[in-house]
Design a protein around this motif. Structure first.
Motif, PDB file in Angstrom:
ATOM      1  N   LEU A  89      -0.520   9.489   8.364  1.00 36.30           N
ATOM      2  CA  LEU A  89      -0.447   8.881   7.038  1.00 36.30           C
ATOM      3  C   LEU A  89      -1.863   8.540   6.599  1.00 36.30           C
ATOM      4  O   LEU A  89      -2.725   8.264   7.428  1.00 36.30           O
ATOM      5  N   ARG A  90      -2.096   8.593   5.282  1.00 35.17           N
ATOM      6  CA  ARG A  90      -3.362   8.077   4.769  1.00 35.17           C
ATOM      7  C   ARG A  90      -3.068   7.325   3.474  1.00 35.17           C
ATOM      8  O   ARG A  90      -2.129   7.698   2.746  1.00 35.17           O
ATOM      9  N   PRO A  91      -3.875   6.283   3.191  1.00 41.25           N
ATOM     10  CA  PRO A  91      -3.656   5.573   1.933  1.00 41.25           C
ATOM     11  C   PRO A  91      -3.778   6.568   0.785  1.00 41.25           C
ATOM     12  O   PRO A  91      -4.659   7.432   0.802  1.00 41.25           O
ATOM     13  N   LEU A  92      -2.878   6.463  -0.171  1.00 42.48           N
ATOM     14  CA  LEU A  92      -2.879   7.380  -1.309  1.00 42.48           C
ATOM     15  C   LEU A  92      -4.253   7.390  -1.968  1.00 42.48           C
ATOM     16  O   LEU A  92      -4.809   6.336  -2.250  1.00 42.48           O
ATOM     17  N   GLY A  93      -4.807   8.594  -2.184  1.00 38.46           N
ATOM     18  CA  GLY A  93      -6.118   8.688  -2.813  1.00 38.46           C
ATOM     19  C   GLY A  93      -7.255   8.845  -1.815  1.00 38.46           C
ATOM     20  O   GLY A  93      -8.331   9.304  -2.165  1.00 38.46           O
ATOM     21  N   GLN A  94      -7.011   8.474  -0.566  1.00 33.15           N
ATOM     22  CA  GLN A  94      -8.075   8.635   0.449  1.00 33.15           C
ATOM     23  C   GLN A  94      -8.143  10.099   0.884  1.00 33.15           C
ATOM     24  O   GLN A  94      -7.122  10.764   1.031  1.00 33.15           O
ATOM     25  N   GLU A  95      -9.379  10.593   1.087  1.00 37.55           N
ATOM     26  CA  GLU A  95      -9.516  11.990   1.450  1.00 37.55           C
ATOM     27  C   GLU A  95      -9.374  12.213   2.954  1.00 37.55           C
ATOM     28  O   GLU A  95      -8.754  13.169   3.401  1.00 37.55           O
ATOM     29  N   LYS A  96      -9.966  11.310   3.712  1.00 34.82           N
ATOM     30  CA  LYS A  96      -9.981  11.473   5.162  1.00 34.82           C
ATOM     31  C   LYS A  96      -8.570  11.318   5.735  1.00 34.82           C
ATOM     32  O   LYS A  96      -7.830  10.410   5.365  1.00 34.82           O
ATOM     33  N   PHE A  97      -8.236  12.240   6.633  1.00 28.36           N
ATOM     34  CA  PHE A  97      -6.919  12.169   7.276  1.00 28.36           C
ATOM     35  C   PHE A  97      -6.830  10.967   8.206  1.00 28.36           C
ATOM     36  O   PHE A  97      -7.813  10.585   8.820  1.00 28.36           O
ATOM     37  N   GLY A  98      -5.631  10.452   8.356  1.00 27.17           N
ATOM     38  CA  GLY A  98      -5.392   9.416   9.354  1.00 27.17           C
ATOM     39  C   GLY A  98      -5.199  10.035  10.733  1.00 27.17           C
ATOM     40  O   GLY A  98      -5.260  11.252  10.894  1.00 27.17           O
TER      41      GLY A  98
ATOM     42  N   MET B 150       0.845  -1.210   0.000  1.00 24.49           N
ATOM     43  CA  MET B 150       0.000   0.000   0.000  1.00 24.49           C
ATOM     44  C   MET B 150       0.875   1.252   0.000  1.00 24.49           C
ATOM     45  O   MET B 150       1.840   1.338   0.735  1.00 24.49           O
ATOM     46  N   GLU B 151       0.495   2.232  -0.856  1.00 23.40           N
ATOM     47  CA  GLU B 151       1.212   3.510  -0.860  1.00 23.40           C
ATOM     48  C   GLU B 151       0.530   4.465   0.121  1.00 23.40           C
ATOM     49  O   GLU B 151      -0.702   4.540   0.163  1.00 23.40           O
ATOM     50  N   TYR B 152       1.305   5.178   0.894  1.00 26.92           N
ATOM     51  CA  TYR B 152       0.731   6.145   1.836  1.00 26.92           C
ATOM     52  C   TYR B 152       1.124   7.566   1.472  1.00 26.92           C
ATOM     53  O   TYR B 152       2.203   7.807   0.941  1.00 26.92           O
ATOM     54  N   GLU B 153       0.227   8.495   1.826  1.00 21.20           N
ATOM     55  CA  GLU B 153       0.569   9.906   1.685  1.00 21.20           C
ATOM     56  C   GLU B 153       0.830  10.477   3.079  1.00 21.20           C
ATOM     57  O   GLU B 153       0.096  10.188   4.024  1.00 21.20           O
ATOM     58  N   VAL B 154       1.882  11.270   3.176  1.00 22.76           N
ATOM     59  CA  VAL B 154       2.247  11.877   4.458  1.00 22.76           C
ATOM     60  C   VAL B 154       1.500  13.208   4.609  1.00 22.76           C
ATOM     61  O   VAL B 154       1.445  13.997   3.668  1.00 22.76           O
ATOM     62  N   VAL B 155       0.907  13.437   5.773  1.00 22.03           N
ATOM     63  CA  VAL B 155       0.211  14.704   6.036  1.00 22.03           C
ATOM     64  C   VAL B 155       0.817  15.334   7.285  1.00 22.03           C
ATOM     65  O   VAL B 155       0.867  14.701   8.339  1.00 22.03           O
ATOM     66  N   ILE B 156       1.296  16.560   7.132  1.00 25.26           N
ATOM     67  CA  ILE B 156       1.979  17.220   8.252  1.00 25.26           C
ATOM     68  C   ILE B 156       1.440  18.636   8.461  1.00 25.26           C
ATOM     69  O   ILE B 156       1.235  19.377   7.497  1.00 25.26           O
ATOM     70  N   GLY B 157       1.194  18.992   9.707  1.00 22.99           N
ATOM     71  CA  GLY B 157       0.893  20.378  10.089  1.00 22.99           C
ATOM     72  C   GLY B 157       1.866  20.751  11.196  1.00 22.99           C
ATOM     73  O   GLY B 157       2.172  19.925  12.059  1.00 22.99           O
ATOM     74  N   ILE B 158       2.391  21.963  11.156  1.00 19.36           N
ATOM     75  CA  ILE B 158       3.438  22.326  12.114  1.00 19.36           C
ATOM     76  C   ILE B 158       3.014  23.514  12.970  1.00 19.36           C
ATOM     77  O   ILE B 158       2.425  24.475  12.472  1.00 19.36           O
ATOM     78  N   GLU B 159       3.297  23.428  14.262  1.00 22.52           N
ATOM     79  CA  GLU B 159       3.123  24.572  15.156  1.00 22.52           C
ATOM     80  C   GLU B 159       4.513  25.100  15.494  1.00 22.52           C
ATOM     81  O   GLU B 159       5.332  24.370  16.046  1.00 22.52           O
TER      82      GLU B 159
END
Ligand code: ADP
Ligand code: MG
Ligand code: ZN
Length: 476
Positions: A199-208, A1-10
Motif C-alpha cells: 500500500l502507499r498513501p494516495l499520491g505518493q510515488e514511492k512504493f510501500g 488516510m487514503e491508500y493506493e493498492v499496488v499488486i504484482g503477480i507471479e
C-alpha cells in the motif's frame, strides 16, 4: 488516510508437454507415487539433464501471445535451496536472462480497460509433492511432479485491486488455453499465482513495502487473499506500525493469511549458470515460425463476434473467455446457421447446466453438432422453445440425439389449427374475467390466456398459431 493498492503477480503454469523438462518421464497428473520418475528427475548424482525442446517452443508461444520481446540468447541457472520435495537441492530456473521480456496483456473490467505489463516469462522445473501420511504419521515424497515444466509469468506492479488481479489471471488463463501450452487446471495446481502486494498513501510515488502471498490456486482464493491482505496492511499502517517484507500463506478454509518467513529469513539462492545445459540460442526464423502457428486469440475472436455476428460485447466476452466454449459456439453456429440462438443458449442454459451438472466446457455431455440440431428443431418449428429446454436436459442426462428424444417422448410441436382451436375455446370459456380484462385494455390478460393454453398443451402448442387464434377469439 487514503491508500493506493499496488499488486504484482507471479503466475506459474505447468506446460502441457508429454514429457518432463529434462528427461523423458511422463508429465501426466497423478499416477501411483514415484512411477513417473528416473535418475534425472529424482536428482541422482551424476544424472544429466537434456532440455525438452517443446518447453522452449511453448515459452516462446506464450511470450508472443503476450506481446513480449523474445530473447535470442538466454540461459538456465541453478537456484539453490534445500527442501525434501527437491532432491537435487536446486531448481533449474532462469535468473538474469529469461526467454521473454517486456510483454503486455489487456484486461477488461466492468467500465474500463487496462494494460498490465509483463516483466518476464522464464522456464523452470516443478518440484515434487510432500504427502503427509496419517498411517505412519510421517511425511512421504511423491516425485511424479518433479521436473514437470513450468513457465513463470511475472507482471509489473500495475494491478490496483482484487478485481483487476482476478481479471488479469483469468486473461492469462484464457491466453494459455487458447495457444495450447497449458491445461491451466487450477484445482490440479497447473496454474497458481503468487501475489505481491503493498500500500502507499494516495499520491505518493514511492512504493510501500510488499508482502508475497504464495500458491493461490483458485480465483476465489486470489480475490479473498488480496482483500484480506489489503485490510491487514491498512490496519498496520493506520496504527502507526510498519509492514514487513515477508512471504505469506493463505488458508482458504479459515479465510486467513499468515506470515511464513520474513525477509531476514529469506534464502540466498546463490544463483549460478547451470553448467550441464547449453545457453538457449533462438534464430529469427525459429521465432517467426512459431508466430505463424499462433491461433486466433480471444480478443480478436471477440471483436469478430461483435462486429460480424452482432453479439453484445458482454456475451462475446463470456464466450471467448474459454477456448472450449468459443470453439463450441463457432462449430454449433456454423452447423445450424443461427449464431445468435447458440449464443443465447450459452449465456443462459449452457452456463447454468455446466455449473449444475459440473461439467467442463471442454467435455460437455453433447457435441456441438448435436446441440446445433436442437436449435434446428426449434427453427424448423418441430418443437417449441420451451420444449427445447426439456430436450436439452434430456440430452445432458442421456447423451441422446435431440431428434431421438423428441421422437421417443412425443414432443413434436402441435401446429394443427383445429387441435389448437379446441383448446383455445375451452380455456376462453373457463376464463370469462380475462376477456373482460382484455377488452378493458389489460394486455396481461392475453399473456395469461396464452400461458393457460400452453400449459393445457404441455408446452407443445405452436405459439404463433396459439396467439393468432386467441386474438381472433378475443376480438370477435
Ligand atoms: P522476487 O524475485 O523477490 O519475487 P521481483 O522483483 O521479481 O521479486 O518481484 C516480484 C513481483 O513483485 C513482481 O510481480 C513485481 O511487479 C512485484 N512487486 C515488486 N515491488 C512491489 C511492491 N512494492 N508492491 C507490490 N508489488 C511489487
Ligand atoms: Mg517472487
Ligand atoms: Zn525423469
Amino acid at each position: 488516510m487514503e491508500y493506493e493498492v499496488v499488486i504484482g503477480i507471479e503466475v506459474h503454469a505447468e506446460l502441457s508437454t508429454k514429457t518432463k523438462i529434462y528427461c523423458g518421464c511422463s508429465t501426466e497428473f497423478g499416477g501411483t507415487p514415484n512411477t513417473h520418475c528416473c535418475p534425472v528427475c529424482t536428482g541422482m548424482p551424476g544424472a544429466l539433464p537434456v532440455l525438452n525442446e517443446k518447453v522452449v517452443e511453448y515459452a516462446v508461444r506464450a511470450g508472443l501471445a503476450m506481446e513480449c520481446d523474445i530473447e535470442h540468447q538466454s540461459k538456465q541457472d541453478r537456484k539453490n535451496y534445500f527442501y525434501p520435495d527437491t532432491p537435487r537441492a536446486y531448481q533449474i530456473s532462469q535468473f538474469d536472462l529469461p526467454i521473454c521480456k517486456n510483454g503486455n496483456v489487456n484486461i477488461k473490467l466492468e467500465d474500463y480497460d487496462k494494460n498490465i505489463g509483463i516483466t518476464r516469462i522464464h522456464i523452470e522445473d516443478d518440484a515434487g509433492k510432500l504427502v503427509h501420511d496419517n498411517y505412519t504419521g510421517g511425511t512421504l515424497v511423491d516425485l511424479n511432479r518433479a521436473g514437470v515444466p513450468l513457465i513463470e509469468i511475472v507482471s509489473e506492479p500495475d494491478i490496483r485491486s482484487s478485481q483487476e488481479a482476478i481479471a488479469y489471471v483469468e486473461k492469462l488463463k484464457g491466453i494459455l488455453e487458447y495457444i495450447g501450452v497449458s491445461d491451466c487446471k487450477m484445482q490440479e495446481g497447473s496454474l497458481r499465482a503468487d501475489v505481491n502486494l503493498s500500500l502507499r498513501p494516495l499520491g505518493q510515488e514511492k512504493f510501500g513495502t510488499r508482502t508475497e502471498t504464495k500458491n493461490l490456486n483458485s480465483f476465489r482464493a486470489i480475490g479473498r487473499a488480496i482483500d484480506f491482505e489489503i485490510e491487514r496492511q491498512k490496519a498496520v499502517l493506520e496504527s502507526g506500525g510498519v509492514v514487513y517484507q515477508e512471504t505469506r500463506r493463505w488458508d482458504d478454509e479459515k479465510g486467513e493469511g499468515y506470515a511464513m518467513r520474513s525477509k531476514e529469513e529469506a534464502q540466498d539462492y546463490r544463483y549460478f549458470p547451470e553448467p550441464d545445459l547449453m545457453p538457449i540460442i533462438l534464430s529469427d526464423e525459429y521465432i517467426e515460425n512459431i508466430r505463424k502457428t499462433l491461433p486466433e486469440l480471444p480478443e480478436s475472436r471477440k471483436q469478430k463476434y461483435i462486429n460480424e455476428l452482432n453479439l453484445p460485447e458482454y456475451d462475446a466476452g463470456i464466450i471467448t473467455s474459454s477456448k472450449a466454449l468459443s470453439d463450441f459456439f463457432e462449430e454449433a453456429g456454423k452447423e445450424c446457421n443461427n449464431y445468435k440462438a447458440v449464443s443465447n443458449w450459452i449465456m443462459s442454459d449452457i452456463i447454468r447446466a455446466a455449473r449444475e451438472y459440473e461439467f467442463e466446457y471442454s467435455s460437455m455431455p453433447y457435441t456441438a453438432k448435436q446441440f446445433a440440431h436442437l436449435i434446428m428443431l426449434v427453427d424448423k418449428g418441430t418443437i417449441s422453445g420451451s420444449i427445447a429446454k426439456t430436450v436439452f436436459e434430456e440430452m445432458i442426462k442421456t447423451g441422446n440425439e435431440p431428434e431421438k428424444i423428441v421422437e421417443e417422448k412425443g414432443l413434436m410441436q402441435v401446429s394443427d389449427e383445429n387441435a389448437i382451436k379446441e383448446v383455445v375455446d375451452r380455456i376462453i370459456a373457463a376464463n370469462p374475467q380475462s376477456i373482460v380484462d382484455y377488452k378493458a385494455g389489460k394486455d396481461r390478460a392475453l399473456g395469461f390466456l396464452v400461458g393457460q393454453c400452453m400449459k393445457e398443451m404441455k408446452g407443445k402448442g405452436n405459439p404463433q398459431i396459439l396467439n393468432k387464434l386467441i386474438l381472433e377469439e378475443l376480438n370477435k
